[in-house]
Design a protein around this motif. Sequence first.
Motif, mmCIF file in Angstrom:
data_model
loop_
_atom_site.group_PDB
_atom_site.id
_atom_site.type_symbol
_atom_site.label_atom_id
_atom_site.label_comp_id
_atom_site.label_asym_id
_atom_site.label_seq_id
_atom_site.Cartn_x
_atom_site.Cartn_y
_atom_site.Cartn_z
ATOM 1 N N LEU A 58 -21.829 49.241 -50.910
ATOM 2 C CA LEU A 58 -22.565 48.246 -50.106
ATOM 3 C C LEU A 58 -23.833 47.803 -50.826
ATOM 4 C CD1 LEU A 58 -22.226 49.621 -46.449
ATOM 5 C CD2 LEU A 58 -20.841 47.900 -47.594
ATOM 6 N N GLU A 59 -24.519 48.762 -51.457
ATOM 7 C CA GLU A 59 -25.724 48.420 -52.222
ATOM 8 C C GLU A 59 -25.397 47.435 -53.344
ATOM 9 O OE1 GLU A 59 -27.967 51.645 -54.040
ATOM 10 O OE2 GLU A 59 -27.992 52.654 -52.090
ATOM 11 N N ASN A 62 -24.718 44.005 -51.990
ATOM 12 C CA ASN A 62 -25.984 43.408 -51.572
ATOM 13 C C ASN A 62 -26.702 42.814 -52.788
ATOM 14 O OD1 ASN A 62 -27.336 42.862 -49.263
ATOM 15 N ND2 ASN A 62 -28.627 44.687 -49.328
ATOM 16 N N ARG A 65 -24.944 39.630 -53.915
ATOM 17 C CA ARG A 65 -25.255 38.514 -52.997
ATOM 18 C C ARG A 65 -26.652 37.962 -53.277
ATOM 19 N NH1 ARG A 65 -27.435 38.412 -47.864
ATOM 20 N NH2 ARG A 65 -27.602 40.679 -47.856
ATOM 21 N N LYS A 114 -16.563 39.084 -47.488
ATOM 22 C CA LYS A 114 -17.753 38.721 -46.708
ATOM 23 C C LYS A 114 -18.616 37.716 -47.483
ATOM 24 C CE LYS A 114 -18.251 43.003 -44.060
ATOM 25 N NZ LYS A 114 -19.090 44.218 -43.859
ATOM 26 N N ARG A 117 -16.349 34.171 -48.123
ATOM 27 C CA ARG A 117 -16.072 33.318 -46.952
ATOM 28 C C ARG A 117 -17.130 32.231 -46.782
ATOM 29 N NH1 ARG A 117 -18.981 34.556 -42.149
ATOM 30 N NH2 ARG A 117 -20.598 36.024 -42.739
ATOM 31 N N LYS A 118 -18.345 32.498 -47.250
ATOM 32 C CA LYS A 118 -19.424 31.530 -47.093
ATOM 33 C C LYS A 118 -19.117 30.211 -47.803
ATOM 34 C CE LYS A 118 -22.777 33.740 -44.901
ATOM 35 N NZ LYS A 118 -23.353 33.201 -43.656
ATOM 36 N N ASP A 162 -7.791 32.215 -43.607
ATOM 37 C CA ASP A 162 -8.689 31.386 -42.783
ATOM 38 C C ASP A 162 -10.013 31.113 -43.486
ATOM 39 O OD1 ASP A 162 -7.112 31.109 -40.430
ATOM 40 O OD2 ASP A 162 -7.497 33.222 -39.982
ATOM 41 N N PHE A 163 -10.350 31.937 -44.463
ATOM 42 C CA PHE A 163 -11.632 31.772 -45.170
ATOM 43 C C PHE A 163 -11.437 31.187 -46.576
ATOM 44 C CE2 PHE A 163 -12.012 35.503 -42.317
ATOM 45 C CZ PHE A 163 -12.918 34.973 -41.409
#
Lengths: 231, 95
Positions: A58-59, A62, A65, A114, A117-118, A162-163
């Motif tokens: 996760l780090e 992050n 991103r 995640k 999808r943006k 869908d993304f």
Amino acid sequence: MARVILITGTRKGIGRALAEHFLTLGDVVIGCSRSAPDWTHDNYQHFELDVGDEPKVLEMFNAIRKTHGKLDCLINNAGIASMNHSLLTPLDTVKKIFSTNTFGTFLFCREAAKIMRKRKTGRIVNFATVATPLKLEGEAIYAASKAAIVSLTETLAREYADFGITVNAVGPTPIQTDLIRGVPQDKMDRLLARQAVRRFGTYDDVINVIDFYLRAESDFVTGQVIYLGGV
Amino acid sequence: MKNVNAIILEQIESFNENLDTPVDTSKGDDTILFGAGGVLDSVDFVGLILDIEQAINDEYGKHLALTGERAMSQRNSPFRTVGTLAAYIEKQLED
């Protein structure tokens, strides 16, 4: 604008070859492995982590991103194997293999999607293996962990469509890497004999399939598994 | 630090820009997110929850997972309204 491509297991083997391939094409490559690589490149960033270690993963996402603001492609290459008869396989080994191969793949797919999808676009390529369809004795756990990846690939392809994200897999034949170092020659010969094209695979064979999945024109190709060697 | 309710409403407003039928936020905490009276389909709902999760994590510097077993097993869904979701998030932030 350069593509940002995340590849797991880049310290050596196929992962390293993939990283070098995309760096040559001018892409920005982010890689990871449990220990540091002995190579570097201006457009390459490395994270030292275990792909099944959720907080560390996760780090890393992050950081991706915040630094790049996007992720174009994820290649879930990291994998481990344990060639052994199932009667001689401790449960700890099973857990370790599933943690890296299956849980790691899931975790990276989830976190990559995640970010992807943006922008309503993304490419995910997972690693299957011919050991699953060939039902190789001595590779029960490895093949099972990769069978789960095939199932994940097929279902995530539907959930992520869908993304604008495609999810596919490549199933390599044996390639002369560390993964098969301990396998006896006669077993390898018998295995190659079951392929339509009876030779070891090469890094380029794998790269070719991944290049196809990553092409902009491949946005209608998802949920597919391409096994090499005609298996 | 922004409060949780404000973050949720801010994310809904931003999410509304891409929706044909936006979520009506005029009722504030009573704004319906999901279930009877809600306008989001399941894919939009997933997208909105991810946006809220990301915004909360950025603001509070934590990695909350809003859709764990705890949320799914509650008799009254924490995702029903802005108010119920905010309360659920605040509880998680305290733990």
